[in-house]
Design a protein around this motif. Structure first.
Motif, PDB file in Angstrom:
ATOM      1  N   VAL A 102     -13.250  33.805  73.221  1.00 38.61           N
ATOM      2  CA  VAL A 102     -13.262  33.011  74.450  1.00 38.61           C
ATOM      3  C   VAL A 102     -13.777  33.919  75.570  1.00 38.61           C
ATOM      4  O   VAL A 102     -13.099  34.852  75.960  1.00 38.61           O
ATOM      5  N   PRO A 103     -14.982  33.645  76.060  1.00 38.33           N
ATOM      6  CA  PRO A 103     -15.569  34.509  77.097  1.00 38.33           C
ATOM      7  C   PRO A 103     -14.715  34.550  78.363  1.00 38.33           C
ATOM      8  O   PRO A 103     -13.985  33.613  78.676  1.00 38.33           O
ATOM      9  N   LEU A 104     -14.821  35.645  79.066  1.00 41.88           N
ATOM     10  CA  LEU A 104     -14.036  35.866  80.272  1.00 41.88           C
ATOM     11  C   LEU A 104     -14.238  34.758  81.299  1.00 41.88           C
ATOM     12  O   LEU A 104     -13.282  34.317  81.931  1.00 41.88           O
ATOM     13  N   ASN A 105     -15.465  34.273  81.437  1.00 40.82           N
ATOM     14  CA  ASN A 105     -15.728  33.243  82.446  1.00 40.82           C
ATOM     15  C   ASN A 105     -15.121  31.886  82.085  1.00 40.82           C
ATOM     16  O   ASN A 105     -15.032  31.010  82.918  1.00 40.82           O
ATOM     17  N   MET A 106     -14.695  31.700  80.827  1.00 45.49           N
ATOM     18  CA  MET A 106     -14.059  30.448  80.412  1.00 45.49           C
ATOM     19  C   MET A 106     -12.551  30.602  80.235  1.00 45.49           C
ATOM     20  O   MET A 106     -11.863  29.651  79.878  1.00 45.49           O
ATOM     21  N   THR A 129      -3.613  34.010  74.505  1.00 45.72           N
ATOM     22  CA  THR A 129      -4.505  33.593  73.426  1.00 45.72           C
ATOM     23  C   THR A 129      -4.326  32.118  73.097  1.00 45.72           C
ATOM     24  O   THR A 129      -5.312  31.371  73.007  1.00 45.72           O
ATOM     25  N   ILE A 130      -3.092  31.691  72.924  1.00 51.73           N
ATOM     26  CA  ILE A 130      -2.834  30.283  72.599  1.00 51.73           C
ATOM     27  C   ILE A 130      -3.333  29.374  73.717  1.00 51.73           C
ATOM     28  O   ILE A 130      -3.996  28.368  73.463  1.00 51.73           O
ATOM     29  N   TYR A 157     -10.124  26.256  75.453  1.00 55.36           N
ATOM     30  CA  TYR A 157     -11.487  26.340  74.919  1.00 55.36           C
ATOM     31  C   TYR A 157     -11.794  25.138  74.026  1.00 55.36           C
ATOM     32  O   TYR A 157     -12.878  24.568  74.093  1.00 55.36           O
ATOM     33  N   LYS A 158     -10.821  24.752  73.210  1.00 55.13           N
ATOM     34  CA  LYS A 158     -10.989  23.592  72.331  1.00 55.13           C
ATOM     35  C   LYS A 158     -11.192  22.318  73.152  1.00 55.13           C
ATOM     36  O   LYS A 158     -12.086  21.518  72.869  1.00 55.13           O
ATOM     37  N   ILE A 159     -10.365  22.132  74.176  1.00 55.69           N
ATOM     38  CA  ILE A 159     -10.487  20.947  75.046  1.00 55.69           C
ATOM     39  C   ILE A 159     -11.835  20.945  75.751  1.00 55.69           C
ATOM     40  O   ILE A 159     -12.528  19.920  75.777  1.00 55.69           O
ATOM     41  N   ASN A 160     -12.245  22.086  76.306  1.00 57.95           N
ATOM     42  CA  ASN A 160     -13.526  22.167  77.011  1.00 57.95           C
ATOM     43  C   ASN A 160     -14.701  21.951  76.061  1.00 57.95           C
ATOM     44  O   ASN A 160     -15.687  21.309  76.421  1.00 57.95           O
TER      45      ASN A 160
END
Length: 180
Positions: free
Chosen positions: A53-57, A132-133, A139-142
């Motif tokens: 997961v990139p820092l910007n996200m 992390t969770i 990330y999954k939702i986005n």
């Protein structure tokens, strides 16, 4: 202890020596394991932020920064604990070599540092797991929203009408040329 036989006293003395060796071994093992665990957790958390997961996200970045700070601090304290313990051992060795009674130092600092290190690593692990969770869910939702938006964009139809508003042709967005 005066009512013990010589054999029982020797057995107790051997048992005490075994306990001392076990204690030293456990402290050494704790020092090594704490550095390995903190270093590994630090590496995994840095990999997560770089590759998964990139820092910007990322969300809840404060959790991430606090957790990696705790891991780094625990490694630093492990090294300091080792140095202080080594110095106390060296001091006691010199005292013993020069037969100066009553000038031995007791190493309470290492025990205190070990509890602090254990706490920092434990809290750091909890924080990085929460981070992390949270970020995997976010990330999954986005990603799902982005995929749905992209699909909706592709399904939009462009309608070309003439002067009477009669539909001459409909096109899906992926039928259009890139320059449009």
């Amino acid at each position: 202890m005066d009512d013990l036989t010589e054999e029982q006293k020797n057995d107790l003395k051997e048992f005490l020596e075994t306990l001392k060796k076990d204690y030293r071994y456990n402290i050494e093992l704790f020092d090594k394991q704490s550095v390995y665990i903190a270093g590994g957790a630090l590496a995994i958390s840095l990999t997560f932020i770089r590759d998964i997961v990139p820092l910007n996200m990322s969300i809840f970045l404060l959790l991430y920064y606090v957790s990696i700070s705790f891991f780094a601090l625990s490694i630093l304290l492990s090294f300091l604990s080792f140095l202080i313990s080594s110095e106390i051992i060296n001091h006691n060795k010199r005292v013993l070599e020069h037969s100066k009674k009553g000038r031995f130092k007791i190493d309470k600092t290492t025990t205190i540092f070990n509890f602090i290190i254990a706490g920092l690593i434990s809290i750091g692990i909890i924080l990085v797991v929460i981070f992390t969770i949270s970020n995997l869910n976010n990330y999954k939702i986005n990603s799902n929203n982005l995929r749905l938006n992209t699909m909706a964009e592709k399904e939009k139809r462009f309608v070309n009408t003439d002067s009477d508003n009669t539909i001459m042709k409909t096109l899906r967005s992926d039928d259009l040329h890139e320059s449009l």
